[in-house]
Design a protein around this motif. Sequence first.
Motif, PDB file in Angstrom:
ATOM      1  N   ALA A 183       0.949  -1.195   0.167  1.00 20.29           N
ATOM      2  CA  ALA A 183      -0.054  -0.009  -0.100  1.00 20.29           C
ATOM      3  C   ALA A 183       0.892   1.187  -0.061  1.00 20.29           C
ATOM      4  CB  ALA A 183      -0.853   0.145   1.207  1.00 20.29           C
ATOM      5  N   VAL A 184       0.451   2.144  -0.623  1.00 23.03           N
ATOM      6  CA  VAL A 184       1.019   3.666  -0.642  1.00 23.03           C
ATOM      7  C   VAL A 184      -0.084   4.535  -0.498  1.00 23.03           C
ATOM      8  CG1 VAL A 184       2.688   5.126  -2.103  1.00 23.03           C
ATOM      9  CG2 VAL A 184       2.646   2.596  -2.299  1.00 23.03           C
ATOM     10  N   GLN A 196      -5.001   7.879  -0.106  1.00 17.87           N
ATOM     11  CA  GLN A 196      -4.398   6.517  -0.454  1.00 17.87           C
ATOM     12  C   GLN A 196      -4.468   5.960  -2.039  1.00 17.87           C
ATOM     13  OE1 GLN A 196      -4.008   4.584   2.319  1.00 17.87           O
ATOM     14  NE2 GLN A 196      -2.903   3.102   1.055  1.00 17.87           N
ATOM     15  N   MET A 197      -3.292   5.677  -2.377  1.00 18.14           N
ATOM     16  CA  MET A 197      -3.078   5.470  -3.842  1.00 18.14           C
ATOM     17  C   MET A 197      -3.599   3.912  -4.172  1.00 18.14           C
ATOM     18  SD  MET A 197       0.621   7.269  -4.651  1.00 18.14           S
ATOM     19  CE  MET A 197       0.415   7.915  -6.257  1.00 18.14           C
ATOM     20  N   THR A 198      -3.664   3.652  -5.225  1.00 15.46           N
ATOM     21  CA  THR A 198      -4.195   2.334  -5.904  1.00 15.46           C
ATOM     22  C   THR A 198      -3.218   1.941  -6.851  1.00 15.46           C
ATOM     23  OG1 THR A 198      -5.456   3.285  -7.525  1.00 15.46           O
ATOM     24  CG2 THR A 198      -6.566   2.850  -5.397  1.00 15.46           C
ATOM     25  N   ARG A 199      -3.037   0.440  -6.868  1.00 15.19           N
ATOM     26  CA  ARG A 199      -1.996  -0.035  -8.057  1.00 15.19           C
ATOM     27  C   ARG A 199      -2.675   0.017  -9.279  1.00 15.19           C
ATOM     28  NH1 ARG A 199       1.903  -3.691  -6.773  1.00 15.19           N
ATOM     29  NH2 ARG A 199       0.893  -4.465  -4.814  1.00 15.19           N
ATOM     30  N   ASN A 200      -1.947   0.921 -10.260  1.00  8.48           N
ATOM     31  CA  ASN A 200      -2.377   0.772 -11.377  1.00  8.48           C
ATOM     32  C   ASN A 200      -1.928  -0.315 -12.431  1.00  8.48           C
ATOM     33  OD1 ASN A 200      -1.610   1.686 -14.509  1.00  8.48           O
ATOM     34  ND2 ASN A 200      -2.970   3.345 -13.725  1.00  8.48           N
ATOM     35  N   ASN A 204       3.477   0.423 -10.241  1.00  5.95           N
ATOM     36  CA  ASN A 204       2.981   1.646 -10.435  1.00  5.95           C
ATOM     37  C   ASN A 204       1.845   2.112  -9.542  1.00  5.95           C
ATOM     38  OD1 ASN A 204       4.472   2.993 -12.963  1.00  5.95           O
ATOM     39  ND2 ASN A 204       4.051   0.950 -13.298  1.00  5.95           N
ATOM     40  N   TRP A 205       1.619   2.938  -8.961  1.00  9.31           N
ATOM     41  CA  TRP A 205       0.806   3.499  -7.792  1.00  9.31           C
ATOM     42  C   TRP A 205       0.090   4.945  -8.499  1.00  9.31           C
ATOM     43  CZ3 TRP A 205      -1.029   0.206  -4.034  1.00  9.31           C
ATOM     44  CH2 TRP A 205      -0.346  -0.863  -3.697  1.00  9.31           C
ATOM     45  N   GLN A 206      -1.372   4.877  -8.290  1.00 16.13           N
ATOM     46  CA  GLN A 206      -1.883   6.280  -8.772  1.00 16.13           C
ATOM     47  C   GLN A 206      -2.836   6.791  -7.965  1.00 16.13           C
ATOM     48  OE1 GLN A 206      -4.308   4.289 -12.116  1.00 16.13           O
ATOM     49  NE2 GLN A 206      -5.915   5.319 -11.052  1.00 16.13           N
ATOM     50  N   SER A 207      -2.964   8.193  -8.119  1.00 16.91           N
ATOM     51  CA  SER A 207      -3.893   8.800  -7.415  1.00 16.91           C
ATOM     52  C   SER A 207      -4.257  10.129  -8.160  1.00 16.91           C
ATOM     53  CB  SER A 207      -3.105   9.573  -6.192  1.00 16.91           C
ATOM     54  OG  SER A 207      -3.603  10.356  -5.241  1.00 16.91           O
TER      55      SER A 207
END
Length: 251
Positions: A183-184, A196-200, A204-207
Amino acid sequence: MEMKGKYLVTVILLVGTLSVGMCSNGWIRAHATYYGVNDSPASLGGACGYDNPYHAGFGAHTAALSGALFRNGESCGGCYQVRCDYWADPKWCLRGAAVTVTATNFCPSNNNGGWCNLPRHHFDMSMPAFFRIARRGNEGIVPVFYRRVGCKRRGGVRFTMRGQGNFNMVILSNVGGSGAVKAVAVRGSRGKTWRQMTRNWGANWQSSGDLRGQRLSFRVTLQDRKTMTFLNVVPSSWWFGQTFSGRGQFL
């Protein structure tokens, strides 16, 4: 009839356990091939999104994982110790040899003769890593044992900014400890709350939201639930394509 049903269930469970190949000492049975490239940095990238494993801190010892291990990118950045099963294949395995590889790629089903199909555990390794455990001249497949190990990295965790406009994406690399990120969360210097970011895909994590012109802090949690906070690791002058290194590292 009821007893037969119970025995049938037991047999199915045992077969399922054996197919995974778990050994009593914690090692797991698998197979390995290599994907036929040299140690050129440009040739070792993959489905996790690391453009250059050398720049990401992984070096040449990398591997593509079968679907059972890759888990839709959850294993990206994780480290595995792999050793050839000399007693099963003394012709091609180097006795007592082991190598630690970082997961950077995905080996799709129906590749390598079906060895990457579910539920098989398979490592399609870089050439430098493969020939640390197998004899040269082997163009085929070797039986191996593997286990998850901690990743030892030099320097801090790296954050590479990607995306455009309001679409913010960051790829984390050179992550120590378990290596695989669970988690990021990100926080801009103009805000007070963590987003909170989500896994793209892959690593790679996106927001959403425009974070340009702000100092950025990240809170990173690994698969083993260890968490670190990197305050103001990205300066307000950042732009897409730049990489920044944190002062801290997972152990």
